[in-house]
Design a protein around this motif. Structure first.
Motif, PDB file in Angstrom:
ATOM      1  N   CYS A  45       0.828  -1.203   0.000  1.00 44.46           N
ATOM      2  CA  CYS A  45       0.000   0.000   0.000  1.00 44.46           C
ATOM      3  C   CYS A  45       0.861   1.250   0.000  1.00 44.46           C
ATOM      4  CB  CYS A  45      -1.046  -0.034   1.108  1.00 44.46           C
ATOM      5  SG  CYS A  45      -0.618   0.721   2.638  1.00 44.46           S
ATOM      6  N   HIS A  76       1.136  -5.842   5.583  1.00 42.37           N
ATOM      7  CA  HIS A  76      -0.011  -5.876   6.500  1.00 42.37           C
ATOM      8  C   HIS A  76      -1.334  -6.134   5.784  1.00 42.37           C
ATOM      9  CE1 HIS A  76       0.347  -1.728   5.069  1.00 42.37           C
ATOM     10  NE2 HIS A  76      -0.977  -1.718   5.122  1.00 42.37           N
ATOM     11  N   GLU A  77      -1.309  -6.282   4.442  1.00 38.52           N
ATOM     12  CA  GLU A  77      -2.554  -6.563   3.692  1.00 38.52           C
ATOM     13  C   GLU A  77      -2.411  -7.971   3.137  1.00 38.52           C
ATOM     14  OE1 GLU A  77      -2.770  -3.767   0.430  1.00 38.52           O
ATOM     15  OE2 GLU A  77      -2.788  -2.055   1.755  1.00 38.52           O
ATOM     16  N   GLU A 167      -8.144  -5.897   3.285  1.00 44.54           N
ATOM     17  CA  GLU A 167      -7.553  -4.884   4.194  1.00 44.54           C
ATOM     18  C   GLU A 167      -7.827  -3.467   3.689  1.00 44.54           C
ATOM     19  OE1 GLU A 167      -4.722  -2.219   6.160  1.00 44.54           O
ATOM     20  OE2 GLU A 167      -4.956  -2.588   4.045  1.00 44.54           O
TER      21      GLU A 167
HETATM   22 ZN   LIG Z   1      -2.226  -0.572   3.939  1.00 45.62          ZN
END
Ligand SMILES: [Zn+2]
Ligand SMILES: NC(=O)c1ccc[n+]([C@@H]2O[C@H](COP(=O)([O-])OP(=O)(O)OC[C@H]3O[C@@H](n4cnc5c(N)ncnc54)[C@H](O)[C@@H]3O)[C@@H](O)[C@H]2O)c1
Ligand SMILES: [Zn+2]
Length: 366
Positions: A45, A76-77, A167
């Motif tokens: 991201c 984190h996704e 996410e």
């Molecule tokens: Zn993110």
């Protein structure tokens, strides 16, 4: 189901800004109550990119301490398949071996003031997968889900990059919830990147009068239409303030949701809102933003609201992806194997707008 688990795995390791390396690490061993996932897909991201480039929000400056840590696997996704877990973990999370899950990016402590009030997304220690040594992320072949993490089941039929999009989509939906949209509203979403596209879909599902998307890349505005925008404005060639005034009898937009990450979009939003309008800020900025704050007070008495992460929006985001109503193949534009992480990061940073969601597939293409 017990798969052969190798002793070592490939993983990307962040050694500090602009120093990420592919390394061979031991496959982590889940402790009591923990689960081992084989990572199917992990999205990159805009925040990952800002962390990579050393933004103050992550690495600190004279005004704030560093929040991110080095020697951490980013990511984190993600979505992954549960390949090892004890009964305690499976019962606690209501899952089975072989299920595919995606996890909330925040791993809330459960004991701080915010967690105790149910405001877990603002957890004080704020451990997030991929930024802290306590919670290594998913740019690796395997990942451990701590007992206090928040996994959600997601369909195994989805391509891995689509499943990992739960996410960012949950984040988008939370931004929309913060906007408190009414049926007669004209809602403007600035930025048709992965976050903005989800906000457009979420805003449209609240059924306001008009959803307007702003961007400067025509291909993204086309995607914005397919996500539900009624009106699209290319701010490079059209004046957004004029378009919005024409749509609102000269008053201005009721709601502006900012998801560009670009400082210029802040003044733009303050300018095109009506008096008593609502401004939602979702971006993470790489530099400070300067605007005339008296627009918020004296001129328009605006309601300015921040938004962070995607609390309580994961089931809705997962349902939206599984329903097939989003143009997921065109949102998830690029997938790379883990070893090409640098090319993937560079593509996220390419400002020409060639990509929307870039993902890594540690388990190989599917
Ligand atoms: Zn993110
Ligand atoms: N608050 C949170 O918890 C949270 C979580 C995830 C992401 N974010 C942030 O949300 C923001 C959006 O994320 P993304 O992944 O969609 O980013 P992105 O960079 O992929 O997309 C931004 C889009 O905005 C467009 N844009 C740039 N300036 C503009 C302007 N003035 N007006 C209209 N459009 C403009 C760009 O062309 C691009 O399409 C980022 O700042 C990201 O860091 C925040
Ligand atoms: Zn907490």
């Amino acid at each position: 189901m017990m798969q052969d688990i190798p002793a070592t795995m490939q993983a990307v390791v962040c050694h500090g800004p602009e120093n990420y390396r592919l390394e061979e690490l031991p496959v982590p061993t889940p402790g009591p109550g923990e689960m081992l996932l084989k990572v199917d897909g992990v999205g990159i991201c805009a925040s990952d990119l800002k962390c990579y480039h050393g933004a103050a929000k992550f690495w600190g400056d004279e005004n704030r301490p560093a929040w991110a840590e080095s020697e951490v696997v980013p990511g984190h996704e993600f979505a992954g398949t549960i390949i090892q877990a004890d009964d305690e973990a499976l019962t606690h999370h209501g899952v089975e071996l072989g299920d595919r899950v995606t996890c909330e990016q925040i791993v809330p402590c459960g004991t701080c003031r915010y967690c105790r009030r149910g405001q877990y997304w603002m957890c004080a220690p704020h451990d997030m997968f991929g930024f802290k040594r306590a919670t290594p992320g998913a740019m690796a072949e395997y990942l451990v889900v701590p007992k206090i993490a928040l996994p959600h089941k997601i369909s195994k039929d989805l391509p891995p990059a689509h499943a990992a999009f739960a996410e960012p989509l949950s984040c988008s939906l939370h931004g929309v919830e913060r906007a408190n949209i009414q049926f007669e509203d004209v809602v403007v979403v600035a930025g048709a990147g992965p976050i903005g596209l989800g906000m457009i879909a979420g805003a449209k599902s609240k059924n306001p009068m008009t959803v307007v998307a702003l961007d400067m890349v025509d291909e993204k505005l086309e995607l914005a239409r397919r996500c539900g925008a009624d009106v699209t404005v290319n701010i490079a060639t059209q004046d957004a303030v004029t378009v919005v005034r024409d749509l609102t009898d000269g008053y201005g937009a009721d709601v502006y949701i900012e998801s560009t990450g670009h400082p210029s979009a802040v003044g733009q939003g303050l300018g095109l809102l009506r008096k008593l309008g609502t401004y939602v800020e979702y971006s993470v900025f790489g530099s400070d933003v300067t605007v005339d704050w008296s627009i918020i007070s004296d001129d328009k008495e605006l309601d300015v609201r921040g938004a962070h992460l995607g609390p309580h929006c994961w089931p809705a985001a997962i349902a939206m992806i599984e329903s097939g109503r989003l143009p997921m193949d065109d949102i998830c534009t690029d997938q790379f194997p883990l070893e090409d992480f640098q090319a993937a990061l560079d593509l996220v940073g390419d400002t020409s707008g060639r990509s929307v969601k870039v993902s890594l597939l540690p388990a190989g293409a599917k």
